[in-house]
Design a protein around this motif. Structure first.
Motif, short mmCIF file in Angstrom:
data_model
loop_
_atom_site.label_atom_id
_atom_site.label_comp_id
_atom_site.label_asym_id
_atom_site.label_seq_id
_atom_site.Cartn_x
_atom_site.Cartn_y
_atom_site.Cartn_z
N ARG A 136 -13.18 -11.11 -0.78
CA ARG A 136 -12.18 -10.91 -1.82
C ARG A 136 -11.80 -9.43 -1.95
NH1 ARG A 136 -15.00 -11.79 -6.06
NH2 ARG A 136 -14.97 -14.06 -5.91
N THR A 137 -12.76 -8.53 -1.75
CA THR A 137 -12.49 -7.12 -1.94
C THR A 137 -11.37 -6.60 -1.05
OG1 THR A 137 -14.76 -6.74 -2.68
CG2 THR A 137 -13.52 -4.83 -1.92
N PRO A 138 -11.41 -6.80 0.27
CA PRO A 138 -10.29 -6.30 1.08
C PRO A 138 -8.97 -7.00 0.79
CG PRO A 138 -11.80 -7.60 2.42
CD PRO A 138 -12.46 -7.39 1.11
N ILE A 139 -9.02 -8.29 0.42
CA ILE A 139 -7.77 -8.99 0.08
C ILE A 139 -7.15 -8.36 -1.16
CG2 ILE A 139 -6.81 -11.18 -0.69
CD1 ILE A 139 -8.83 -12.58 1.08
N THR A 140 -7.99 -8.05 -2.16
CA THR A 140 -7.48 -7.40 -3.37
C THR A 140 -6.93 -6.02 -3.05
OG1 THR A 140 -9.15 -8.59 -4.67
CG2 THR A 140 -8.11 -6.69 -5.70
N PHE A 141 -7.62 -5.31 -2.18
CA PHE A 141 -7.15 -3.98 -1.79
C PHE A 141 -5.80 -4.07 -1.07
CE2 PHE A 141 -6.92 -0.76 1.61
CZ PHE A 141 -6.86 0.39 0.83
N GLU A 142 -5.66 -5.01 -0.15
CA GLU A 142 -4.40 -5.17 0.58
C GLU A 142 -3.26 -5.52 -0.38
OE1 GLU A 142 -5.17 -8.14 3.46
OE2 GLU A 142 -6.68 -6.96 4.53
N ARG A 143 -3.54 -6.43 -1.30
CA ARG A 143 -2.49 -6.81 -2.24
C ARG A 143 -2.08 -5.64 -3.12
NH1 ARG A 143 -4.85 -10.78 -4.42
NH2 ARG A 143 -5.60 -9.73 -6.30
N SER A 144 -3.05 -4.84 -3.54
CA SER A 144 -2.74 -3.69 -4.39
C SER A 144 -1.88 -2.67 -3.63
CB SER A 144 -4.03 -3.04 -4.87
OG SER A 144 -4.80 -3.94 -5.62
N LEU A 152 0.15 -3.22 -1.10
CA LEU A 152 1.49 -3.75 -0.91
C LEU A 152 2.27 -3.77 -2.22
CD1 LEU A 152 0.74 -6.71 1.53
CD2 LEU A 152 1.71 -4.48 2.09
N GLU A 153 1.62 -4.14 -3.32
CA GLU A 153 2.33 -4.16 -4.60
C GLU A 153 2.77 -2.77 -5.03
OE1 GLU A 153 -0.41 -6.03 -7.22
OE2 GLU A 153 0.14 -8.08 -6.63
N VAL A 154 1.92 -1.77 -4.82
CA VAL A 154 2.30 -0.40 -5.18
C VAL A 154 3.48 0.07 -4.34
CG1 VAL A 154 1.51 2.00 -5.15
CG2 VAL A 154 0.03 0.22 -6.07
N ALA A 155 3.41 -0.25 -3.02
CA ALA A 155 4.50 0.20 -2.15
C ALA A 155 5.81 -0.49 -2.51
CB ALA A 155 4.13 -0.07 -0.70
N LEU A 156 5.76 -1.78 -2.83
CA LEU A 156 6.98 -2.51 -3.15
C LEU A 156 7.50 -2.19 -4.54
CD1 LEU A 156 6.12 -6.01 -1.61
CD2 LEU A 156 7.63 -4.25 -0.66
N ALA A 157 6.60 -1.80 -5.45
CA ALA A 157 7.03 -1.49 -6.82
C ALA A 157 7.73 -0.15 -6.91
CB ALA A 157 5.83 -1.52 -7.76
N ASP A 158 7.60 0.70 -5.92
CA ASP A 158 8.23 2.01 -5.93
C ASP A 158 9.64 1.88 -5.35
OD1 ASP A 158 8.93 4.64 -5.98
OD2 ASP A 158 7.41 5.30 -4.52
N LEU A 166 6.13 3.09 3.32
CA LEU A 166 5.85 1.72 3.72
C LEU A 166 4.98 1.66 4.97
CD1 LEU A 166 9.33 0.05 3.08
CD2 LEU A 166 7.29 -0.02 1.63
N ARG A 167 5.22 2.59 5.89
CA ARG A 167 4.40 2.62 7.10
C ARG A 167 2.94 2.97 6.77
NH1 ARG A 167 5.44 2.95 12.47
NH2 ARG A 167 3.79 3.90 13.76
N ALA A 168 2.76 3.90 5.87
CA ALA A 168 1.40 4.27 5.46
C ALA A 168 0.70 3.09 4.78
CB ALA A 168 1.43 5.47 4.54
N ALA A 169 1.46 2.35 3.97
CA ALA A 169 0.87 1.17 3.30
C ALA A 169 0.48 0.12 4.33
CB ALA A 169 1.86 0.61 2.29
N CYS A 170 1.33 -0.09 5.32
CA CYS A 170 1.00 -1.08 6.35
C CYS A 170 -0.23 -0.65 7.14
CB CYS A 170 2.20 -1.27 7.27
SG CYS A 170 3.61 -2.09 6.50
N GLU A 171 -0.36 0.63 7.41
CA GLU A 171 -1.54 1.11 8.14
C GLU A 171 -2.81 0.89 7.33
OE1 GLU A 171 -0.68 5.14 9.02
OE2 GLU A 171 0.62 4.69 10.75
N GLN A 172 -2.72 1.12 6.02
CA GLN A 172 -3.89 0.85 5.18
C GLN A 172 -4.25 -0.63 5.19
OE1 GLN A 172 -2.40 2.73 1.50
NE2 GLN A 172 -4.15 4.11 1.61
N VAL A 173 -3.24 -1.49 5.16
CA VAL A 173 -3.50 -2.93 5.20
C VAL A 173 -4.13 -3.32 6.53
CG1 VAL A 173 -2.40 -5.19 5.20
CG2 VAL A 173 -1.70 -3.47 3.53
N LEU A 174 -3.68 -2.73 7.62
CA LEU A 174 -4.25 -3.03 8.92
C LEU A 174 -5.72 -2.61 9.00
CD1 LEU A 174 -1.35 -2.13 11.39
CD2 LEU A 174 -2.23 -4.39 10.82
#
Length: 396
Positions: free
Chosen positions: A167-175, A177-183, A191-199
């Motif tokens: 659950r922890t990495p899923i919550t982190f990934e969602r957070s 992506l939500e921060v990147a999309l909310a801006d 967006l590229r930096a957010a995708c790299e963090q998700v990867l």
């Protein structure tokens, strides 16, 4: 009821046999000998009167000894049969009482077992009394309940920890992506930096899932065993070991033939070496040794590190449990390395021990049983020697 009928049948059968032997002995082997009473003094008999009728036998004359013996033999089976029937009833009653007393602990054990469930395995039969078969059965069952309780607790703890780890990495990934999309002013770089963090988080999830699969495979056992050499696997593991740690690695690799699943044993060696490097101190040391001791292939991995108390060493092989401060997301550990080692060792029938060193670190020893005769098949390929011809090598 079955015990009572069994007791009664055995009693009737042995009693009938005893009566038959008694009758045979009385009738044929030990015949009654008649004893003649002493006769009265001889006296001249009076002359019979002329014309008198001959004297009749006395109506109350005692029976002869032969007649008494025959009558006794005829009455013996009847009296004995009546006595046997009476004693059979008594034996059935006593058998019912004794069987009930003997089976009373078993009835209590059955009632206690029926009341148990997976949620209250803490109950125990705790049978008191002499050390007979019933108490041995109860003690064995109590031991089984203790192991089941520990297994259920470990399973529940494992499910909770695995759920948290996933659950922890899923919550982190969602957070992220939500921060990147909310801006609304986020650009391509953001967006590229957010995708790299998700990867990065996704790769960690993949490692965790792979580790869980390895743990499950290790717990399933080994279906097909093949010959292998611990020295070869350890040598290959050291060649590909993570060189980012500031740890000096030494190897003393002697041929150690064993049998098992090469992929699982390779994972065992890799996890032990990775654990020795990861949980070390800057400038520390790690040593990997292989060889044969008392006919068993032995792998031994020692390392420096922080001091571990013996109580902590017992928790090292549990999933998601390790001594020291709480694990952080950036240390790269999953908490499953040594639990996978334990599962693989158990699947191969190997003895595993972890002894804390007084100066810090661990001394982990895995002892594999010798290969069985013909194990792996006669057509198995020969075990190659380690890639390094030297018996001892170091890597800084």
């Amino acid at each position: 009821m079955r015990l009572t009928v069994l007791y009664g049948a055995l009693f009737v059968a042995t009693g009938a046999l005893l009566l038959a032997l008694t009758y045979l002995l009385t009738a044929h082997v030990l015949p009654l000998a008649g004893v003649e009473p002493p006769g009265s003094p001889a006296s001249p008999a009076p002359a019979p009167l002329q014309g008198a009728a001959p004297p009749l036998d006395a109506p109350n004359a005692p029976p002869s000894p032969e007649q008494q013996s025959a009558d006794g033999l005829r009455l013996l089976p009847i009296a004995s049969g009546i006595a046997l029937a009476v004693m059979a009833v008594v034996a059935l009653g006593l058998g019912w009482v004794m069987a009930g007393r003997m089976l009373h602990p078993l009835r209590e054990m059955a009632a206690t077992t029926r009341d148990m469930s997976a949620r209250d395995l803490h109950q125990r039969l705790d049978v008191r009394g002499p050390g007979d078969e019933v108490k041995d059965l109860a003690d064995t069952f109590d031991g089984l309940l203790a192991r089941l309780e520990a297994s259920f607790k470990a399973q529940r703890r494992f499910v909770a920890n695995a759920s948290h780890e996933l659950r922890t990495p899923i919550t982190f990934e969602r957070s992220v992506l939500e921060v990147a999309l909310a801006d609304p002013g986020a650009g391509t770089g953001d967006l590229r930096a957010a995708c790299e963090q998700v990867l990065v988080a996704n790769r960690r999830q993949e490692r965790l899932i792979d580790a869980l699969l390895d743990l499950a495979r290790g717990q399933q056992g080994v279906a097909h065993r093949r010959p292998l050499d611990l020295a070869v696997l350890a040598d290959a593991c050291l060649d590909t070991a993570d060189g980012t740690h500031d740890v000096r690695v030494a190897a003393d690799l002697a041929t150690a033939p064993a049998a098992g699943d090469p992929r699982l044993v390779e994972r065992l060696v890799t996890n032990l070496v990775d654990n020795a490097l990861r949980h070390n101190v800057p400038g520390g040391e790690a040593t990997v040794r292989t060889g044969v001791c008392e006919g068993r292939a032995v792998l031994r991995v020692t390392n420096t590190g922080r001091v571990i108390v013996p109580e902590e060493a017992g928790l090292l092989f549990e999933p998601f449990r390790r001594p020291g401060p709480p694990r952080t997301a950036g240390d790269g550990g999953l908490g499953l390395g040594l639990s996978i080692v334990s599962a693989i060792a158990e699947a191969h029938g190997a003895a595993l021990s972890a002894t804390p060193r007084a100066e810090g670190g661990l001394d982990v020893r895995v002892s594999f049983p010798p290969p069985a005769a013909g194990e792996g098949g006669s057509a198995a390929a020969p075990i190659p020697p380690p890639s390094t011809p030297r018996r001892y090598r170091q890597r800084a």
